[in-house]
Write a protein that holds these residues in place. Structure first.
Motif, PDB file in Angstrom:
ATOM      1  N   SER A   1      -2.829  -2.730   0.451  1.00 30.70           N
ATOM      2  CA  SER A   1      -3.388  -1.850   1.281  1.00 30.70           C
ATOM      3  C   SER A   1      -4.835  -2.001   1.696  1.00 30.70           C
ATOM      4  O   SER A   1      -5.034  -1.741   2.750  1.00 30.70           O
ATOM      5  CB  SER A   1      -2.964  -0.527   0.520  1.00 30.70           C
ATOM      6  OG  SER A   1      -4.167  -0.660  -0.566  1.00 30.70           O
TER       7      SER A   1
ATOM      8  N   ASN B   1      -3.998   3.667  -1.977  1.00 28.84           N
ATOM      9  CA  ASN B   1      -4.509   3.994  -0.595  1.00 28.84           C
ATOM     10  C   ASN B   1      -5.728   3.515  -0.516  1.00 28.84           C
ATOM     11  O   ASN B   1      -6.585   4.001  -1.319  1.00 28.84           O
ATOM     12  CB  ASN B   1      -4.198   5.380  -0.400  1.00 28.84           C
ATOM     13  CG  ASN B   1      -4.621   5.982   1.188  1.00 28.84           C
ATOM     14  OD1 ASN B   1      -5.476   5.406   1.621  1.00 28.84           O
ATOM     15  ND2 ASN B   1      -3.688   6.570   1.550  1.00 28.84           N
TER      16      ASN B   1
ATOM     17  N   ASN C   1      -4.857   2.376   4.802  1.00 27.54           N
ATOM     18  CA  ASN C   1      -3.491   2.073   4.453  1.00 27.54           C
ATOM     19  C   ASN C   1      -3.046   2.461   3.082  1.00 27.54           C
ATOM     20  O   ASN C   1      -4.063   2.396   2.055  1.00 27.54           O
ATOM     21  CB  ASN C   1      -3.560   0.272   4.467  1.00 27.54           C
ATOM     22  CG  ASN C   1      -2.128  -0.035   4.722  1.00 27.54           C
ATOM     23  OD1 ASN C   1      -1.219  -0.079   3.869  1.00 27.54           O
ATOM     24  ND2 ASN C   1      -1.787  -0.522   5.934  1.00 27.54           N
ATOM     25  N   GLN C   2      -1.720   2.813   3.010  1.00 28.66           N
ATOM     26  CA  GLN C   2      -1.375   3.206   1.697  1.00 28.66           C
ATOM     27  C   GLN C   2      -0.150   2.295   1.210  1.00 28.66           C
ATOM     28  O   GLN C   2       0.947   2.023   2.007  1.00 28.66           O
ATOM     29  CB  GLN C   2      -0.784   4.693   1.676  1.00 28.66           C
ATOM     30  CG  GLN C   2      -0.078   5.177   0.429  1.00 28.66           C
ATOM     31  CD  GLN C   2      -0.147   6.715   0.466  1.00 28.66           C
ATOM     32  OE1 GLN C   2      -1.012   7.172   0.892  1.00 28.66           O
ATOM     33  NE2 GLN C   2       0.950   7.429   0.221  1.00 28.66           N
ATOM     34  N   ASP C   3      -0.200   1.877   0.026  1.00 28.69           N
ATOM     35  CA  ASP C   3       0.706   0.810  -0.643  1.00 28.69           C
ATOM     36  C   ASP C   3       2.035   1.616  -1.141  1.00 28.69           C
ATOM     37  O   ASP C   3       1.856   2.921  -0.956  1.00 28.69           O
ATOM     38  CB  ASP C   3      -0.104   0.178  -1.851  1.00 28.69           C
ATOM     39  CG  ASP C   3       0.165  -1.312  -1.351  1.00 28.69           C
ATOM     40  OD1 ASP C   3      -1.121  -1.837  -2.121  1.00 28.69           O
ATOM     41  OD2 ASP C   3       1.075  -1.850  -0.930  1.00 28.69           O
TER      42      ASP C   3
END
Lengths: 153, 379, 415
Positions: free
Chosen positions: B254, B370, B238-240
């Motif tokens: 993330s 990420n 997951n990417q913030d």
């Protein structure tokens, strides 16, 4: 590791220049900075205000039209976070020197923070929640350095 | 998710300035992993590597590593994030059914480039970069202060993480020598010099030279290649948001979402009791606490209360973690390898007894923008 | 294991030598907007995961996918970055395929994005530093860097293409007119492609030949431009694709093989020892991709091809190496009109890389255009019905060939 002799060493500098297109949103923002004004833009869906302005609101995934939703913002803000470091980094190297304090400041009326130096403040005196205001550079050029830093209100 | 097994691995010993050529190091890792599994070049179906042009100081640097990485005339590709993300792409290639053996490797040599400058190139060139107030050093300070302010965690509690990890690194023969500090105290950590207040030097994962590699195979083949395959039962990534001002730095959204995705695939419902050991890529000591909370090992702000020692309730970074050596592009991959070692009983002096389920994480970007998380299970 | 993958849409930004009106993230969001416009039932929020890639050395920006998170709609979504030099776009597309094929829970629809904004940087320095490992040896012998800079073209892309051209011309005995013919075909096609860069509807062979040499046998008029631009493709499952578009394009075969070595100059990259027109990587990639796609006779079974060719000799070379034409016959096929817009096997009706080259994006634009031809939605849509098409990429250092074989029928061979 064993002692190995270096046979050939090549030392030199190759220059590669880069110049980045900032796009039309930031263009308007930098025009504002040149006139010592802060302008952000507002997401039509969630109402978040961005400084600097953006084409897309990341939360809502909507485009903020270029000519609309501009917001004039004051020069004051709140310290949300800060750190003091002896390090300086640039595009060639990093080094250690005197401490300086960098803050994350939320401009009043916006929903994000910008990161600049905190001026004329001892690190011990800095508190999260403190009110600060922009200190502008004498002459402005329309780039990020127009804001010299933030000082106590 | 179908089972994919890790069937071989190799990590070079970490040095702050290795007297090696980059290609020799890559070959050692890639060849070492194949030898460990008893396989040959011709068995390789696909190779995924992880390097970074700016770390290698050369455009398209990854194409020159094809030969030494084992990818010559193989169906191969390259990732440009953390080594743990290369594992993801290798995993996807095996899960697709197109490949039966994937070699994944990654690493770089910070002794050959100015680390902080190169990290500066990650920043927004149209806004922040020219002033360089936002860099990997100040980001660390912001993140630690945000965490401490929100939950009242103390510098001593965070320093304890550094002490634990450096002591663990002393038991890990492959860790960075300068990070192997068996007698480190909390006071030593707090007195080690200001990095970006409140972060001190010994709280920072030290960049060093290193390369690591591992092998992936589908279940059927994995069981034939080794009698100790380790299964990847879940993965999440997951990417913030990018700008620090857009995020709540006291947590790590993330990592939270990556964990949800991985736990969901692996069927983990109570991470604290189900996971025996966690190898997390912590760029700074405080990140280990933030991650432990986002992974569900403790409530928010209570990460420091976990007994995370090697023989504790839930061992975190028994290998020393990134604080034991951070070779960019390899660090997350090494966390996966260390988790594998725990599950195959090959972790020597830092073995967690009876480890059956582990998690391993990797990250990229300022303040872990990420994150990627694996759930691994012993056979 | 694995599952069938389909392409539901593809989109582009405008390409130009300087897109000074947008920042890099805005350029990327333009391509994404165009891609979603072609699949109106899909919103940015419906995307489960992203793949992103470009050639970072050309813009002086490392891992820029981190910076452009919000512009891609990728906030708090899974994102992977893939880069492989000139083939970046192709490998990003292939990675988009694998992300869906892997079947990770909750990851069904993937947006793959590839881009380049070369005008921001110094492309010649960017390209030069590919070769600098070898060039620095010349420094050691006393030649200063600035004096080497013209020699660098001998080691970078155009130099390699020139070696490929001379060895190919030696085998096939073709003339420069045959090269110019390919250029004319590409750039006239580009004039009908809305997003292309060099639109030259009335270009003639004479005009191409009337330009000075850059490096024999390639003339200025034959060389690809340097463009700013972005491309986006939407990959999803077989079931979901049917709701997103009228004609889903099934990805049946993918491969990216390289015979690359650690030292430039070995193994066919431009040394005198090995023939660089051998192209082992291309041959192996097509073997793998066609086998996977169940294509036994590419010449007969493929209806349309987008072949990555910044230099005209490469279009001739790779239409042969990828199995579309018999060895040495590509020039005759081009002359006979087989590769024309209304020919039997149209090639590069988008104008190809010879008319538009945004390095990071161009290898994705090949399968993207090929997919659009199958969907019937391409800008320069060919009159014949396209059932099966391929899109190829070239790059890495010099010999990485990516290949994607697509069709309107899910025909993937399972292991």
């Amino acid at each position: 590791m064993s002692e190995e002799k270096v046979i050939v060493a090549n030392k030199g500098l190759i220059r590669a220049d880069f110049a980045f297109w900032v796009g039309q949103y930031l263009d308007k923002f930098y025009n504002g900075l040149e006139n010592k004004k802060i302008r952000g833009n507002k997401c039509p869906k969630c109402g978040d205000v961005f400084v600097p302005p953006r084409k897309i609101c990341g939360k809502c995934n909507v485009v903020i039209p270029l000519e609309e939703n501009w917001v004039d913002l004051p020069e004051t803000g709140t310290i949300m976070n800060f750190t003091t470091t002896p390090y300086r980094v640039n595009d060639r190297s990093s080094r250690k020197t005197k401490d300086w304090t960098i803050g994350m400041i939320q401009i009043d009326g916006s929903n994000t923070s910008i990161i600049y130096r905190l001026l004329n403040m001892e690190p011990e005196d800095v508190k999260i929640g403190m009110k600060v205001k922009i200190e502008w550079n004498e002459s402005t050029k329309g780039d990020p350095s127009d804001i010299k830093g933030f000082t106590k209100v | 998710m179908q089972k994919v097994g890790i069937v071989g691995y190799y990590q070079v010993k970490l040095y702050s300035d290795a007297n090696y050529g980059h290609y020799e190091m890559i070959f050692e890792a890639s060849r070492g992993a194949l030898d460990k599994a008893g396989l040959k070049k011709k068995d390789i179906s696909t190779v995924i590597s992880c390097t970074n042009d700016y770390y290698d100081g050369r455009t398209i640097s990854n194409c020159f590593t094809v030969e030494v990485g084992g990818g010559y005339m193989a169906d191969e590709s390259k990732v440009e994030m953390d080594g743990a993300h290369a594992v993801l792409y290798g995993l996807m290639r095996v899960l697709s059914g197109n490949h039966n053996l994937a070699v994944v490797w990654g690493g770089s040599m910070p002794s050959c480039y100015p680390y902080h400058t190169v990290r500066l190139y990650e920043t927004d060139p149209t806004w922040e970069r020219s002033l360089a107030y936002v860099n990997d050093i100040t980001s660390a300070g912001f993140q630690m202060r945000a965490y401490m302010e929100k939950y009242g965690v103390t510098v001593e509690e965070i320093a304890k993480v550094a002490v634990k990890n450096k002591k663990n690194a002393a038991k890990n023969p492959l860790a960075l020598k300068e990070a192997q500090l068996a007698n480190l105290t909390v006071k030593d950590v707090l007195d080690s010099g200001k990095y970006a207040d409140p972060v001190t030097e010994l709280m920072v994962a030290p960049p060093c030279d290193g390369v690591a590699a591992l092998l992936l195979a589908p279940e059927k083949q994995a069981l034939k290649i080794t009698d100790k395959p380790v299964w990847i039962t879940g993965v999440g990534y997951n990417q913030d948001a990018y700008y620090l001002g857009d995020r709540d730095l006291s947590g790590c959204k993330s990592m939270n979402l990556a964990a949800k995705m991985a736990y969901n695939a692996a069927g983990i419902t109570d991470p604290y009791s189900e996971i025996d050991v966690a190898e997390l890529f912590e760029s700074y000591a405080h990140e280990e606490l933030i991650f432990a909370e986002e992974l569900g090992f403790a409530d928010k702000g209570k990460g420091a209360e976990i007994n995370s020692a090697i023989n504790g309730d839930l061992a975190i970074n028994p290998s020393g973690g990134a604080l034991g050596g951070n070779p960019p592009c390899a660090t997350g991959l090494i966390r996966v390898i260390e988790a594998v070692k725990q599950l195959t009983g090959e972790a020597g002096q830092y073995q967690v007894k009876g480890a059956k389920k582990a998690v391993a994480s990797g990250q990229i970007g300022m303040c872990a923008q990420n994150n990627i998380l694996y759930v691994l299970e012993a056979n | 294991m694995g599952r069938q993958v389909a392409i539901a849409s593809a989109g582009f930004s405008e390409h130009a030598s300087k897109r000074s009106d947008v920042s890099m993230p805005e350029l990327v969001s333009e391509a994404i907007e165009d891609c979603l416009k072609n699949a109106p039932s899909v919103e940015l929020g419906d995307i489960d995961a992203f793949v992103n890639g470009n050639m970072p050395a050309f813009e002086g920006s490392n891992i820029p996918e981190l910076w452009m998170t919000d512009w891609m709609g990728a906030r708090n979504k899974p994102l992977l970055r893939v880069t492989t030099g000139g083939t970046t776009g192709g490998t990003v597309a292939i990675s988009g395929y694998y992300t869906v094929a892997a079947g990770l829970p909750g990851v069904d629809t993937v947006l793959a994005v590839a881009f380049e904004q070369q005008s921001q940087g110094d492309t010649s320095v960017g390209l030069a530093s590919v070769a600098y490992g070898e060039i620095s040896i010349l420094n050691t012998l006393g030649i200063p860097y600035d004096q080497i800079s013209r020699l660098l073209s001998a080691g970078a892309a155009i130099g390699v293409a020139a070696y490929q051209a001379t060895t190919y011309m030696n085998k096939t005995k073709i003339k420069e007119e045959d090269l110019a013919r390919v250029v004319v075909q590409n750039r006239r096609n580009a004039a009908k492609t809305w997003w292309a860069h060099l639109k030259m509807p009335n270009l003639t062979i004479e005009e191409v030949l009337d330009t000075p040499y850059v490096q024999y046998p390639l003339r200025y008029g034959m060389v690809c431009p340097a463009s700013d631009g972005a491309c986006a493709m939407l990959f999803t499952t077989e079931e979901k694709a049917k709701n997103m578009c009228d004609i889903p394009v099934y990805v049946n075969g993918v491969a990216s093989v390289a015979n690359e070595s650690a030292v430039l100059g070995y193994d066919g990259s431009g040394s005198a020892q090995v023939d660089p027109s051998m192209q082992l990587g291309a041959i192996r990639s097509s073997e793998l991709a066609y086998k996977q796609a169940g294509i036994s006779f590419p010449r007969k079974e493929i209806d349309y091809a987008e072949v990555y060719a910044p230099f005209p000799n490469q279009q001739l070379l790779w239409t042969e190496k990828l199995g579309l034409f018999e060895e040495g016959t590509a020039p005759a096929m081009h002359e006979a009109g087989v590769t024309d817009f209304n020919g039997e096997l149209p090639v590069n009706c988008s104008g190809g890389v010879n008319a538009t080259n945004a390095i990071g994006a161009s290898a994705m634009e090949r399968p993207a255009e090929a997919a659009l031809q199958i969907m019937g939605k391409a800008s320069n849509q060919v009159p014949k019905t396209v059932h099966t098409a391929i899109g190829s990429g070239w790059g890495g250092s010099l010999n990485l060939i990516t290949l994607m074989a697509m069709s309107d029928q899910p025909k993937r061979q399972w292991r």
